[in-house]
Design an enzyme around this catalytic site. Structure first.
Site, PDB file in Angstrom:
ATOM      1  N   TRP A 176       0.108  -4.369   6.327  1.00  0.00           N
ATOM      2  CA  TRP A 176       0.601  -5.001   5.101  1.00  0.00           C
ATOM      3  C   TRP A 176       1.689  -6.046   5.396  1.00  0.00           C
ATOM      4  O   TRP A 176       2.130  -6.740   4.500  1.00  0.00           O
ATOM      5  CB  TRP A 176       1.137  -3.960   4.119  1.00  0.00           C
ATOM      6  CG  TRP A 176       2.099  -2.980   4.709  1.00  0.00           C
ATOM      7  CD1 TRP A 176       3.451  -3.110   4.837  1.00  0.00           C
ATOM      8  CD2 TRP A 176       1.776  -1.697   5.255  1.00  0.00           C
ATOM      9  NE1 TRP A 176       3.996  -2.000   5.419  1.00  0.00           N
ATOM     10  CE2 TRP A 176       2.993  -1.111   5.683  1.00  0.00           C
ATOM     11  CE3 TRP A 176       0.583  -0.980   5.409  1.00  0.00           C
ATOM     12  CZ2 TRP A 176       3.041   0.154   6.276  1.00  0.00           C
ATOM     13  CZ3 TRP A 176       0.633   0.279   5.989  1.00  0.00           C
ATOM     14  CH2 TRP A 176       1.838   0.835   6.415  1.00  0.00           C
ATOM     15  N   GLU A 229       5.223   0.839   0.810  1.00  0.00           N
ATOM     16  CA  GLU A 229       6.627   1.242   0.757  1.00  0.00           C
ATOM     17  C   GLU A 229       6.809   2.539  -0.030  1.00  0.00           C
ATOM     18  O   GLU A 229       7.648   3.375   0.315  1.00  0.00           O
ATOM     19  CB  GLU A 229       7.473   0.123   0.160  1.00  0.00           C
ATOM     20  CG  GLU A 229       7.631  -1.092   1.053  1.00  0.00           C
ATOM     21  CD  GLU A 229       8.396  -0.798   2.326  1.00  0.00           C
ATOM     22  OE1 GLU A 229       9.148   0.195   2.365  1.00  0.00           O
ATOM     23  OE2 GLU A 229       8.258  -1.572   3.286  1.00  0.00           O
ATOM     24  N   GLN A 268       8.658   9.097   1.872  1.00  0.00           N
ATOM     25  CA  GLN A 268       8.858  10.447   2.386  1.00  0.00           C
ATOM     26  C   GLN A 268       7.934  10.774   3.557  1.00  0.00           C
ATOM     27  O   GLN A 268       7.822  11.936   3.928  1.00  0.00           O
ATOM     28  CB  GLN A 268       8.620  11.482   1.268  1.00  0.00           C
ATOM     29  CG  GLN A 268       9.465  11.297   0.031  1.00  0.00           C
ATOM     30  CD  GLN A 268      10.923  11.642   0.265  1.00  0.00           C
ATOM     31  OE1 GLN A 268      11.281  12.224   1.274  1.00  0.00           O
ATOM     32  NE2 GLN A 268      11.774  11.272  -0.682  1.00  0.00           N
ATOM     33  N   THR A 269       7.274   9.775   4.113  1.00  0.00           N
ATOM     34  CA  THR A 269       6.216  10.039   5.069  1.00  0.00           C
ATOM     35  C   THR A 269       6.267   9.026   6.208  1.00  0.00           C
ATOM     36  O   THR A 269       6.591   7.869   5.996  1.00  0.00           O
ATOM     37  CB  THR A 269       4.834   9.973   4.376  1.00  0.00           C
ATOM     38  OG1 THR A 269       4.890  10.711   3.160  1.00  0.00           O
ATOM     39  CG2 THR A 269       3.749  10.558   5.256  1.00  0.00           C
ATOM     40  N   LEU A 326      -0.972  13.940   0.959  1.00  0.00           N
ATOM     41  CA  LEU A 326       0.135  13.080   1.361  1.00  0.00           C
ATOM     42  C   LEU A 326       1.481  13.612   0.878  1.00  0.00           C
ATOM     43  O   LEU A 326       2.520  13.267   1.424  1.00  0.00           O
ATOM     44  CB  LEU A 326      -0.098  11.659   0.832  1.00  0.00           C
ATOM     45  CG  LEU A 326       0.765  10.533   1.388  1.00  0.00           C
ATOM     46  CD1 LEU A 326       0.680  10.475   2.908  1.00  0.00           C
ATOM     47  CD2 LEU A 326       0.349   9.194   0.804  1.00  0.00           C
ATOM     48  N   TYR A 340       4.501  14.829  -2.187  1.00  0.00           N
ATOM     49  CA  TYR A 340       5.317  14.120  -3.173  1.00  0.00           C
ATOM     50  C   TYR A 340       4.424  13.362  -4.150  1.00  0.00           C
ATOM     51  O   TYR A 340       4.466  12.135  -4.263  1.00  0.00           O
ATOM     52  CB  TYR A 340       6.286  13.148  -2.480  1.00  0.00           C
ATOM     53  CG  TYR A 340       7.412  13.810  -1.747  1.00  0.00           C
ATOM     54  CD1 TYR A 340       8.614  14.093  -2.391  1.00  0.00           C
ATOM     55  CD2 TYR A 340       7.288  14.160  -0.411  1.00  0.00           C
ATOM     56  CE1 TYR A 340       9.663  14.700  -1.720  1.00  0.00           C
ATOM     57  CE2 TYR A 340       8.329  14.766   0.273  1.00  0.00           C
ATOM     58  CZ  TYR A 340       9.521  15.030  -0.386  1.00  0.00           C
ATOM     59  OH  TYR A 340      10.557  15.632   0.281  1.00  0.00           O
ATOM     60  N   CYS A 376      16.257   4.606  18.275  1.00  0.00           N
ATOM     61  CA  CYS A 376      17.419   5.382  17.801  1.00  0.00           C
ATOM     62  C   CYS A 376      16.926   6.579  16.995  1.00  0.00           C
ATOM     63  O   CYS A 376      17.220   6.738  15.808  1.00  0.00           O
ATOM     64  CB  CYS A 376      18.324   4.476  16.963  1.00  0.00           C
ATOM     65  SG  CYS A 376      19.971   5.136  16.665  1.00  0.00           S
ATOM     66  N   CYS A 406      27.548  -0.114  20.323  1.00  0.00           N
ATOM     67  CA  CYS A 406      27.390   1.176  19.639  1.00  0.00           C
ATOM     68  C   CYS A 406      28.563   2.096  19.949  1.00  0.00           C
ATOM     69  O   CYS A 406      28.769   2.511  21.092  1.00  0.00           O
ATOM     70  CB  CYS A 406      26.073   1.825  20.052  1.00  0.00           C
ATOM     71  SG  CYS A 406      25.775   3.409  19.241  1.00  0.00           S
ATOM     72  N   SER A 438      11.281  21.392   0.266  1.00  0.00           N
ATOM     73  CA  SER A 438      12.610  20.848   0.542  1.00  0.00           C
ATOM     74  C   SER A 438      13.724  21.811   0.153  1.00  0.00           C
ATOM     75  O   SER A 438      14.794  21.778   0.759  1.00  0.00           O
ATOM     76  CB  SER A 438      12.796  19.518  -0.201  1.00  0.00           C
ATOM     77  OG  SER A 438      12.621  19.707  -1.594  1.00  0.00           O
TER      78      SER A 438
END
Length: 420
Positions: free
Chosen positions: A46, A70, A75-76, A113, A115, A220, A236, A331
């Site tokens: 995309w 997006e 959450q994935t 998937l 949520y 990171c 850093c 969660s």
């Protein structure tokens, strides 16, 4: 997005780190952009032109596939999202097609998937957007259901190359380490937004934001960050302190409550199974499930199932053998589902706590959108009956991808409804 109850001021190494960053912004931008050009994730579909070519600076992209992606990424993880996004775009290639779709089909395509409120909000948003020009300002995107500041900023920078900062989980981690923040990001969101905005390259926002997300996702990382490959290693503060994995600082976690849920797979004399559709609210709204609910203290699981069937569906049933027991983490709670085969004996099923109820052939269950835990129940039922459902295999295998179902479909539609 609020500031999370931020305390005034910064202290310790944060003050010096922020001051140094102000002097080194140009160097940090250049270093990250060069790293992104060389080592970033350049083939995200995309973020490319329709012909697969790379987009130029200032060039626009179709916002629709970016918006869908997006929301899926909220959450994935990317590797989990990719096949779902591809199937979604094949089924709903435009905002007009999505707006005209039935919610049942939208939820079915989202199955596995997690949520699930994200799918409903995309559907609602499509109906708001159809026939309108794509918005190019932050406020218009924030007015859509399920869109927060970071998602809106990512859409605007990705689709239109507009200078809007982002602050997703990966970015929070990178920034927390960059300044060795002594407090959790959630407690100082305003400061983190200021930092993200300070660092953002206004001339190349699309490339900068993508490189920043890629840095958090590939270098990171939460555990064992690869600091030797990081373009920001020399600036850093956490690396200089010798313990970057200590950051971001987290609040002490509380133990998750544990509940046992009794679930009844109710069969009638024709071999059909009874399912009901959850109300359109909460993270599992609109999905189908097997009836059941929470076990009360001192209550036998068989008694739980009998009581729930009476309270939720106004039916009587005899509880037979156990079909499957499974555990599922959300969660904010852990649940154990104890599932029994049941035989319907009396009462016409009524949707007392749901949208509707339906008797269906077991092999047709794959045509309905179920949460991941229910998919495992269906698989066990079909195996017990010696049947297969062509529509089930993917959902049963999904089982909670990369922190979606496994960490998030947590809420219950109300009362003692099961969250399976």
């Amino acid at each position: 997005m609020g500031d999370g109850g931020e305390e005034p001021g910064a202290s310790g190494p944060e003050v010096g780190a922020l001051g140094q960053l102000g002097l080194r912004v140009g160097v940090l931008r250049a270093g990250l952009l060069a790293w992104g050009e060389r080592d970033g994730r350049r083939l995200i579909p995309w973020k490319l032109r329709p012909d697969g070519g790379r987009v130029g600076s200032g060039e626009g992209l179709d916002p629709y596939p970016i918006w869908v992606a997006e929301v899926m990424l909220q959450q994935t993880q990317l590797q989990v999202v990719l096949p779902y996004w591809q199937r979604w775009m094949a089924a709903f290639p435009s905002v007009e097609v999505l707006a005209a779709a039935e919610e049942h089909d939208v939820l079915l395509l989202w199955q596995g998937l997690g949520y699930y409120s994200r799918a409903r909000r995309l559907h609602q948003g499509a109906r708001q957007l159809q026939g309108q020009p794509w918005p190019r300002d932050l406020g218009a995107w924030l007015a859509l259901p399920g869109i927060g500041r970071s998602t809106a900023g990512s859409i605007l920078s990705s689709a239109f190359d507009l200078p809007h900062p982002i602050l997703d989980g990966n970015v929070k981690r990178v920034l927390a380490r960059l300044i060795a923040s002594s407090r959790p990001p959630a407690r100082q969101l305003a400061r983190f937004w200021q930092l993200s905005e300070l660092l953002l390259d206004p001339q190349r926002p699309r490339e900068f934001n993508q490189a920043l997300m890629d840095l958090g996702a590939t270098i990171c990382t939460p555990r064992q960050p690869r600091c030797g490959a990081c373009p920001w290693q020399g600036s850093c503060t956490a690396y200089a302190a010798g313990d970057p994995a200590r950051y971001p600082v987290k609040d002490a976690s509380k133990p998750l409550p544990f509940q046992v849920i009794g679930v009844g797979v109710v069969l009638d004399g024709e071999g059909r199974v009874l399912i009901d559709q959850r109300l359109n609210e909460g993270l599992l709204g609109g999905l189908w499930e097997f009836p059941g609910g929470k076990q009360e203290p001192g209550e036998a699981i068989e008694a739980t199932i009998v009581r729930e069937l009476a309270e939720e569906l106004a039916i009587e049933a005899s509880v037979g053998e156990e079909l499957i027991t499974l555990e599922h983490a959300y969660s904010h709670k852990r649940l154990r589902f104890v599932v029994h085969l049941c035989r319907w004996t009396a009462g016409e099923p009524l949707p007392l706590a749901s949208q509707q109820v339906r008797w269906v052939r077991p092999e047709e269950l794959g045509a309905f959108p179920f949460p991941a835990a229910n998919a495992r129940i269906i698989a066990a039922l079909l195996e017990r009956l010696g049947l297969r459902s062509a529509g089930l295999d993917g959902a049963a295998a999904a089982g909670g991808p990369g922190g979606a179902d496994s960490a998030g479909e947590a809420d219950q539609a109300g009362g003692s409804r099961a969250a399976a």
